[in-house]
Design a protein around this motif. Structure first.
Motif, PDB file in Angstrom:
ATOM      1  N   LEU A  22       0.821  -1.202   0.000  1.00 24.97           N
ATOM      2  CA  LEU A  22       0.000   0.000   0.000  1.00 24.97           C
ATOM      3  C   LEU A  22       0.859   1.258   0.000  1.00 24.97           C
ATOM      4  O   LEU A  22       0.481   2.279  -0.572  1.00 24.97           O
ATOM      5  CB  LEU A  22      -0.936   0.008   1.219  1.00 24.97           C
ATOM      6  CG  LEU A  22      -2.266  -0.733   1.079  1.00 24.97           C
ATOM      7  CD1 LEU A  22      -3.046  -0.667   2.384  1.00 24.97           C
ATOM      8  CD2 LEU A  22      -3.093  -0.159  -0.062  1.00 24.97           C
ATOM      9  N   ARG A  23       2.006   1.175   0.656  1.00 23.74           N
ATOM     10  CA  ARG A  23       2.909   2.327   0.665  1.00 23.74           C
ATOM     11  C   ARG A  23       3.306   2.682  -0.761  1.00 23.74           C
ATOM     12  O   ARG A  23       3.244   3.840  -1.171  1.00 23.74           O
ATOM     13  CB  ARG A  23       4.155   2.018   1.497  1.00 23.74           C
ATOM     14  CG  ARG A  23       3.880   1.700   2.940  1.00 23.74           C
ATOM     15  CD  ARG A  23       5.163   1.701   3.768  1.00 23.74           C
ATOM     16  NE  ARG A  23       6.161   0.796   3.223  1.00 23.74           N
ATOM     17  CZ  ARG A  23       6.223  -0.500   3.492  1.00 23.74           C
ATOM     18  NH1 ARG A  23       5.311  -1.051   4.282  1.00 23.74           N
ATOM     19  NH2 ARG A  23       7.165  -1.256   2.983  1.00 23.74           N
ATOM     20  N   CYS A  47      15.566   5.392   7.790  1.00 27.87           N
ATOM     21  CA  CYS A  47      14.368   4.951   8.521  1.00 27.87           C
ATOM     22  C   CYS A  47      14.116   3.460   8.326  1.00 27.87           C
ATOM     23  O   CYS A  47      13.799   2.739   9.282  1.00 27.87           O
ATOM     24  CB  CYS A  47      13.154   5.743   8.054  1.00 27.87           C
ATOM     25  SG  CYS A  47      13.168   7.486   8.520  1.00 27.87           S
ATOM     26  N   LEU A  48      14.255   2.992   7.100  1.00 26.10           N
ATOM     27  CA  LEU A  48      13.952   1.596   6.796  1.00 26.10           C
ATOM     28  C   LEU A  48      15.002   0.647   7.366  1.00 26.10           C
ATOM     29  O   LEU A  48      14.715  -0.519   7.630  1.00 26.10           O
ATOM     30  CB  LEU A  48      13.810   1.423   5.291  1.00 26.10           C
ATOM     31  CG  LEU A  48      12.611   2.195   4.709  1.00 26.10           C
ATOM     32  CD1 LEU A  48      12.667   2.228   3.191  1.00 26.10           C
ATOM     33  CD2 LEU A  48      11.298   1.600   5.178  1.00 26.10           C
ATOM     34  N   LEU A  67      -1.560   4.334  10.606  1.00 25.10           N
ATOM     35  CA  LEU A  67      -0.284   5.050  10.471  1.00 25.10           C
ATOM     36  C   LEU A  67      -0.067   5.529   9.037  1.00 25.10           C
ATOM     37  O   LEU A  67       0.406   6.651   8.809  1.00 25.10           O
ATOM     38  CB  LEU A  67       0.872   4.138  10.902  1.00 25.10           C
ATOM     39  CG  LEU A  67       0.959   3.790  12.381  1.00 25.10           C
ATOM     40  CD1 LEU A  67       2.015   2.714  12.613  1.00 25.10           C
ATOM     41  CD2 LEU A  67       1.274   5.027  13.213  1.00 25.10           C
ATOM     42  N   LEU A  68      -0.422   4.688   8.075  1.00 25.59           N
ATOM     43  CA  LEU A  68      -0.223   5.043   6.674  1.00 25.59           C
ATOM     44  C   LEU A  68      -1.125   6.202   6.254  1.00 25.59           C
ATOM     45  O   LEU A  68      -0.693   7.112   5.540  1.00 25.59           O
ATOM     46  CB  LEU A  68      -0.482   3.821   5.790  1.00 25.59           C
ATOM     47  CG  LEU A  68      -0.255   3.995   4.288  1.00 25.59           C
ATOM     48  CD1 LEU A  68       1.171   4.456   4.003  1.00 25.59           C
ATOM     49  CD2 LEU A  68      -0.549   2.697   3.551  1.00 25.59           C
ATOM     50  N   VAL A  69      -2.392   6.168   6.686  1.00 28.51           N
ATOM     51  CA  VAL A  69      -3.337   7.241   6.344  1.00 28.51           C
ATOM     52  C   VAL A  69      -2.856   8.573   6.896  1.00 28.51           C
ATOM     53  O   VAL A  69      -2.941   9.617   6.229  1.00 28.51           O
ATOM     54  CB  VAL A  69      -4.743   6.908   6.887  1.00 28.51           C
ATOM     55  CG1 VAL A  69      -5.663   8.120   6.796  1.00 28.51           C
ATOM     56  CG2 VAL A  69      -5.341   5.739   6.113  1.00 28.51           C
ATOM     57  N   ILE A  70      -2.332   8.547   8.106  1.00 26.23           N
ATOM     58  CA  ILE A  70      -1.802   9.782   8.712  1.00 26.23           C
ATOM     59  C   ILE A  70      -0.579  10.268   7.946  1.00 26.23           C
ATOM     60  O   ILE A  70      -0.451  11.454   7.623  1.00 26.23           O
ATOM     61  CB  ILE A  70      -1.447   9.544  10.192  1.00 26.23           C
ATOM     62  CG1 ILE A  70      -2.716   9.254  11.004  1.00 26.23           C
ATOM     63  CG2 ILE A  70      -0.703  10.754  10.773  1.00 26.23           C
ATOM     64  CD1 ILE A  70      -2.450   8.807  12.425  1.00 26.23           C
ATOM     65  N   ALA A  71       0.331   9.344   7.631  1.00 26.42           N
ATOM     66  CA  ALA A  71       1.604   9.722   7.008  1.00 26.42           C
ATOM     67  C   ALA A  71       1.441  10.204   5.577  1.00 26.42           C
ATOM     68  O   ALA A  71       2.139  11.128   5.147  1.00 26.42           O
ATOM     69  CB  ALA A  71       2.566   8.533   7.050  1.00 26.42           C
ATOM     70  N   LEU A  99       8.549  10.969   3.498  1.00 30.47           N
ATOM     71  CA  LEU A  99       9.415  10.669   4.641  1.00 30.47           C
ATOM     72  C   LEU A  99       8.599  10.227   5.852  1.00 30.47           C
ATOM     73  O   LEU A  99       9.019   9.336   6.596  1.00 30.47           O
ATOM     74  CB  LEU A  99      10.262  11.897   4.997  1.00 30.47           C
ATOM     75  CG  LEU A  99      11.232  11.713   6.173  1.00 30.47           C
ATOM     76  CD1 LEU A  99      12.211  10.571   5.901  1.00 30.47           C
ATOM     77  CD2 LEU A  99      11.988  13.016   6.448  1.00 30.47           C
ATOM     78  N   ALA A 100       7.432  10.824   6.031  1.00 30.22           N
ATOM     79  CA  ALA A 100       6.568  10.434   7.154  1.00 30.22           C
ATOM     80  C   ALA A 100       6.159   8.968   7.030  1.00 30.22           C
ATOM     81  O   ALA A 100       6.033   8.257   8.032  1.00 30.22           O
ATOM     82  CB  ALA A 100       5.334  11.330   7.194  1.00 30.22           C
ATOM     83  N   ILE A 101       5.963   8.501   5.797  1.00 32.55           N
ATOM     84  CA  ILE A 101       5.622   7.092   5.568  1.00 32.55           C
ATOM     85  C   ILE A 101       6.765   6.198   6.041  1.00 32.55           C
ATOM     86  O   ILE A 101       6.547   5.168   6.683  1.00 32.55           O
ATOM     87  CB  ILE A 101       5.320   6.840   4.083  1.00 32.55           C
ATOM     88  CG1 ILE A 101       4.086   7.640   3.660  1.00 32.55           C
ATOM     89  CG2 ILE A 101       5.116   5.351   3.804  1.00 32.55           C
ATOM     90  CD1 ILE A 101       3.793   7.583   2.182  1.00 32.55           C
ATOM     91  N   ALA A 102       8.003   6.597   5.721  1.00 26.18           N
ATOM     92  CA  ALA A 102       9.171   5.821   6.144  1.00 26.18           C
ATOM     93  C   ALA A 102       9.302   5.804   7.668  1.00 26.18           C
ATOM     94  O   ALA A 102       9.639   4.770   8.262  1.00 26.18           O
ATOM     95  CB  ALA A 102      10.434   6.391   5.501  1.00 26.18           C
TER      96      ALA A 102
END
Length: 477
Positions: free
Chosen positions: A226-227, A326-327, A367-371, A377-380
């Protein structure tokens, strides 16, 4: 199954991962210089759907064969036909949906690319059963040969087409030919061939275990992809390429070590599943060893990410650095999840795998919806949060199945985590010194290794002593 057989399997599987990843690593460096981030972005979008479709071809079918202690020729042939049928069905679904996927991304070129790329699915259905046969026999040397040859040949094809200015098709050809060559080489090496045998009883028994593994794998892959889907939808293809390039280096190391341990550990654990005490002992040793190896590599890589990308991929890929950092941290904790899942799977509780995914994925989605509303970068960053959360959730079942308590697991994880953080701090300090890029990188790596090994020796950490003792035995023999 004795320890000698296990370590032999580990040795060849590890060498397979090393050879594959190193060859792919250098091939990808060459291709990254020849192709544009846009080309990688398009293939990344297409690969999301192939990656998801591949679950129905691979996950569950071959796993059920490995988990069953006395799987025979009838079982293998039955599952082969089930897998082949599913692969053809899934390919047909992908073929029909290709125009809709293309419309979703406003990119007409995706239709043909997706339809061609998906041809790997029927080939993978055969390869998956071959892999199960090898795993049952712990004959991982054969996979080493097939993977190495397939990676070399497919890499050469990809580079040749990139030089010929074929763009995105160079990557498609590389991925597709890799699966094809791997299957051909294994076909030559192993004696197993599908026979005209099909047992409804065998299919029912194996699929009752396998479908839960399949659905758990599908949910895991769906949400992880999804990311990529959302980055590709709401941001540019270049942003997606930078994100995926940031994943490449952490995954390179994670696949080399963590995948090796998981792949060899599962058939080994499955043979010991009747004794929960023995299964717990194997799980604890695996937890200590995997975290001891993975965590310092991930923390160290996070610190040296900038000079590494500058040196290998040039400055045009510098936006990948924060994603990579991050990853790396996220992957450091994912090894805890993997070890626990192998123990659950080997115990025969495939139902728990599915339940765990249903518990974890709502948090992942939140978390994904927020990022996604912030930036890439927020997703990472949310991947770090989710990785730690998932590790905690996946610990719980084994507190009951094999009595591997939270306290025991934390005490097994804490030493390598603390030593890795100390090592990472030392390496970061070296990066502050003014010196040539290559010299700085070499110095950081050397000091990082020396620091971590020094800590291990000073505190007489068990996995360090265990691995050193095993290496001495091998050398003496």
């Amino acid at each position: 199954m004795n320890r000698k057989i296990f370590f032999s399997g580990f040795f060849w599987k590890f060498n397979e991962q090393i050879s594959m990843q190193l060859v792919q690593f250098f091939v990808q460096i060459i291709l990254a210089r020849l192709l544009s981030p846009k080309d990688y972005g398009i293939v990344a979008l297409v690969n999301v759907f192939i990656f998801l479709a591949d679950v129905f071809v691979v996950s569950g079918f071959n796993t059920s064969l490995i988990q069953k202690k006395d799987s025979n020729e009838e079982d293998f042939s039955t599952i082969f036909y089930c897998s082949l049928f599913f692969s053809i069905f899934v390919y047909a679904v992908v073929y029909v949906l290709a125009p809709l996927i293309s419309k979703f991304y406003n990119n007409d070129s995706i239709v043909l690319i997706l339809r061609v790329f998906a041809l790997k699915l029927p080939i993978s259905s055969f390869n998956a059963i071959q892999q199960a046969y090898v795993a049952k026999k712990m004959a991982f040397k054969k996979i080493f040969v097939s993977t190495t040859l397939a990676t070399l040949l497919s890499g050469m094809i990809g580079i040749f087409l990139a030089i010929m200015n074929k763009g995105v098709w160079a990557l498609v050809a590389q991925y597709l030919s890799n699966t094809f060559f791997s299957t051909i080489v294994l076909f030559i090496q192993i004696p197993w061939r599908p026979k005209l045998i099909f047992s409804k009883k065998s299919a029912k028994s194996l699929l009752s275990y396998g479908w839960k593994v399949m659905m758990a794998s599908f949910l895991g892959r769906l949400f992880s992809q999804l990311r990529t889907l959302l980055i590709g939808k709401y941001y540019s293809s270049a942003s997606l390429a930078y994100y995926n390039r940031g994943m490449q280096f952490p995954d390179l190391i994670s696949n080399n070590v963590d995948t090796t341990i998981s792949t060899v550990l599962f058939p080994y654990m499955s043979q010991k599943s009747n004794s929960l005490d023995e299964l717990k002992s194997i799980t604890r040793r695996a937890m200590k060893t995997s975290t001891y190896l993975i965590m310092p590599l991930m923390f160290g890589l996070a610190v040296v990410s900038k000079p590494l990308i500058l040196l290998l991929l040039t400055a045009k890929w510098l936006p990948s650095v924060p994603y990579m950092q991050c990853l790396c941290i996220a992957n450091a904790f994912s090894t805890i999840t993997n070890t626990n899942l192998q123990a659950i799977q080997a115990s025969g509780r495939s139902d728990l795998l599915l339940r765990l995914e249903l518990v974890k994925k709502p948090v992942f989605l939140l978390l994904l919806v927020i990022a996604i509303k912030i930036d890439v970068l927020a997703i990472a960053i949310t991947m770090i949060i989710y990785s730690i959360y998932a590790a905690v959730v996946n610990m719980k079942p084994n507190t009951k199945i094999i009595n591997y308590t939270y306290k025991e697991q934390i005490m097994d994880i804490l030493p390598p985590l603390l030593m890795s953080m100390i090592m990472g701090s030392v390496v970061w300090f070296i990066s502050l010194l003014s010196m040539p890029l290559l010299l700085s990188l070499i110095l950081q790596i050397l000091i990082g290794v020396m620091t971590y090994l020094g800590e291990s020796y000073l505190f007489k950490y068990e996995p360090y002593q265990y691995l050193i003792g095993y290496l001495k035995d091998v050398i003496n023999k």
